[in-house]
Scaffold this motif. Structure first.
Motif, PDB file in Angstrom:
ATOM      1  N   PHE A 100       0.837  -1.197   0.000  1.00 56.03           N
ATOM      2  CA  PHE A 100       0.000   0.000   0.000  1.00 56.03           C
ATOM      3  C   PHE A 100       0.873   1.248   0.000  1.00 56.03           C
ATOM      4  O   PHE A 100       2.009   1.230   0.458  1.00 56.03           O
ATOM      5  N   SER A 101       0.308   2.337  -0.477  1.00 57.96           N
ATOM      6  CA  SER A 101       1.006   3.622  -0.468  1.00 57.96           C
ATOM      7  C   SER A 101       0.963   4.195   0.950  1.00 57.96           C
ATOM      8  O   SER A 101      -0.104   4.261   1.568  1.00 57.96           O
ATOM      9  N   VAL A 102       2.131   4.568   1.475  1.00 64.36           N
ATOM     10  CA  VAL A 102       2.217   5.108   2.834  1.00 64.36           C
ATOM     11  C   VAL A 102       3.056   6.380   2.858  1.00 64.36           C
ATOM     12  O   VAL A 102       3.823   6.664   1.930  1.00 64.36           O
ATOM     13  N   LEU A 103       2.892   7.109   3.934  1.00 59.87           N
ATOM     14  CA  LEU A 103       3.683   8.300   4.200  1.00 59.87           C
ATOM     15  C   LEU A 103       4.425   8.037   5.511  1.00 59.87           C
ATOM     16  O   LEU A 103       3.799   7.718   6.519  1.00 59.87           O
ATOM     17  N   VAL A 104       5.745   8.124   5.479  1.00 61.59           N
ATOM     18  CA  VAL A 104       6.551   7.909   6.678  1.00 61.59           C
ATOM     19  C   VAL A 104       7.084   9.263   7.134  1.00 61.59           C
ATOM     20  O   VAL A 104       7.709   9.976   6.354  1.00 61.59           O
ATOM     21  N   GLY A 118       5.874   6.304  -0.375  1.00 60.20           N
ATOM     22  CA  GLY A 118       6.194   5.176  -1.240  1.00 60.20           C
ATOM     23  C   GLY A 118       5.298   3.998  -0.916  1.00 60.20           C
ATOM     24  O   GLY A 118       4.389   4.097  -0.100  1.00 60.20           O
ATOM     25  N   ARG A 119       5.578   2.879  -1.543  1.00 65.48           N
ATOM     26  CA  ARG A 119       4.823   1.646  -1.291  1.00 65.48           C
ATOM     27  C   ARG A 119       5.513   0.884  -0.163  1.00 65.48           C
ATOM     28  O   ARG A 119       6.723   0.667  -0.215  1.00 65.48           O
ATOM     29  N   LEU A 120       4.733   0.502   0.830  1.00 68.54           N
ATOM     30  CA  LEU A 120       5.286  -0.208   1.980  1.00 68.54           C
ATOM     31  C   LEU A 120       5.778  -1.590   1.571  1.00 68.54           C
ATOM     32  O   LEU A 120       5.043  -2.366   0.981  1.00 68.54           O
ATOM     33  N   GLN A 121       7.043  -1.868   1.881  1.00 72.40           N
ATOM     34  CA  GLN A 121       7.601  -3.206   1.648  1.00 72.40           C
ATOM     35  C   GLN A 121       7.624  -4.014   2.946  1.00 72.40           C
ATOM     36  O   GLN A 121       7.642  -5.232   2.908  1.00 72.40           O
ATOM     37  N   GLY A 122       7.655  -3.330   4.078  1.00 69.06           N
ATOM     38  CA  GLY A 122       7.659  -4.023   5.365  1.00 69.06           C
ATOM     39  C   GLY A 122       8.598  -3.346   6.340  1.00 69.06           C
ATOM     40  O   GLY A 122       9.054  -2.222   6.127  1.00 69.06           O
ATOM     41  N   ARG A 123       8.851  -4.053   7.433  1.00 71.94           N
ATOM     42  CA  ARG A 123       9.796  -3.551   8.426  1.00 71.94           C
ATOM     43  C   ARG A 123      10.411  -4.731   9.155  1.00 71.94           C
ATOM     44  O   ARG A 123       9.855  -5.823   9.189  1.00 71.94           O
ATOM     45  N   ASP A 124      11.593  -4.469   9.730  1.00 75.41           N
ATOM     46  CA  ASP A 124      12.209  -5.453  10.622  1.00 75.41           C
ATOM     47  C   ASP A 124      12.583  -4.701  11.900  1.00 75.41           C
ATOM     48  O   ASP A 124      12.108  -3.580  12.122  1.00 75.41           O
ATOM     49  N   GLU A 125      13.417  -5.297  12.721  1.00 74.02           N
ATOM     50  CA  GLU A 125      13.768  -4.668  14.012  1.00 74.02           C
ATOM     51  C   GLU A 125      14.414  -3.297  13.850  1.00 74.02           C
ATOM     52  O   GLU A 125      14.272  -2.427  14.692  1.00 74.02           O
ATOM     53  N   LYS A 133       9.394   4.167  -6.825  1.00 77.03           N
ATOM     54  CA  LYS A 133       9.705   4.013  -8.261  1.00 77.03           C
ATOM     55  C   LYS A 133      10.716   2.893  -8.505  1.00 77.03           C
ATOM     56  O   LYS A 133      11.713   3.068  -9.207  1.00 77.03           O
ATOM     57  N   GLY A 134      10.484   1.740  -7.866  1.00 71.20           N
ATOM     58  CA  GLY A 134      11.344   0.584  -8.077  1.00 71.20           C
ATOM     59  C   GLY A 134      12.602   0.552  -7.225  1.00 71.20           C
ATOM     60  O   GLY A 134      13.331  -0.431  -7.223  1.00 71.20           O
ATOM     61  N   LYS A 135      12.851   1.619  -6.474  1.00 74.17           N
ATOM     62  CA  LYS A 135      14.055   1.688  -5.644  1.00 74.17           C
ATOM     63  C   LYS A 135      13.660   1.499  -4.167  1.00 74.17           C
ATOM     64  O   LYS A 135      12.689   2.079  -3.702  1.00 74.17           O
ATOM     65  N   THR A 136      14.415   0.680  -3.429  1.00 71.74           N
ATOM     66  CA  THR A 136      14.116   0.460  -2.018  1.00 71.74           C
ATOM     67  C   THR A 136      14.724   1.577  -1.170  1.00 71.74           C
ATOM     68  O   THR A 136      15.906   1.876  -1.278  1.00 71.74           O
ATOM     69  N   ILE A 137      13.879   2.194  -0.361  1.00 75.54           N
ATOM     70  CA  ILE A 137      14.314   3.233   0.582  1.00 75.54           C
ATOM     71  C   ILE A 137      14.321   2.594   1.969  1.00 75.54           C
ATOM     72  O   ILE A 137      13.332   1.970   2.371  1.00 75.54           O
ATOM     73  N   LYS A 138      15.424   2.733   2.696  1.00 72.89           N
ATOM     74  CA  LYS A 138      15.549   2.168   4.041  1.00 72.89           C
ATOM     75  C   LYS A 138      15.558   3.315   5.042  1.00 72.89           C
ATOM     76  O   LYS A 138      16.443   4.171   4.997  1.00 72.89           O
TER      77      LYS A 138
END
Length: 153
Positions: A100-104, A118-125, A133-138
């Motif tokens: 889903f599209s989210v605002l952080v 961006g689109r939420l990919q998930g989260r870890d600890e 746009k196809g690029k992962t933002i951490k």
């Protein structure tokens, strides 16, 4: 300010909800209304919260409130569902709204910005992951102030 009866009401409502397979989200006692209104928000953790869930909770809680005499005067009991929260907080939220599209929003600038969309990919600890746009933002979790659904339907 929270009404002094709320902790006792939650103490009564929470195990009842659990027996019905539900969760208590919040309770509010609106004493400015006549008669006062006790609103208890519930959710079904495994499915959409239904009218049937609200009715079952209403009957169970009303019976217990009558037995205990916790609220001595006339009141109106409302059981409702808060619906989809705009703010994502639990691991379940992050799993359900993956893609889903989210605002952080961050508490301090990260990469020169305090808001990321961006689109939420998930989260870890350690990190919240977005796809832009196809690029992962951490984004480091210790900087994340809030994650909101962007245009929730």
């Amino acid at each position: 300010m929270t009404h002094p009866l709320i902790p006792s009401i939650l103490e009564l409502a929470t195990p009842l909800a659990e027996q019905l397979g539900l969760e208590v989200v919040e309770a509010v006692f609106q004493t400015s209304k006549s008669p006062p209104v006790l609103r208890v928000d519930i959710r079904n953790p495994t499915d959409d919260t239904s009218l049937d869930d609200c009715e079952r909770m209403s009957r169970a809680l009303e019976e217990q409130l009558d037995v205990t005499g916790l609220i001595p005067n006339a009141y109106v009991l409302e059981i409702s569902s808060p619906g989809v929260s705009q703010s994502l907080t639990t691991d379940r939220d992050f799993s359900v709204f993956k893609g889903f599209s989210v605002l952080v929003k961050t508490s301090a600038p990260h990469g020169g910005k305090q808001q990321w969309q961006g689109r939420l990919q998930g989260r870890d600890e350690e990190t919240v992951y977005l796809n832009q746009k196809g690029k992962t933002i951490k984004i480091p979790r210790n900087l994340v102030a809030q994650v909101l659904l962007d245009n929730p339907e």
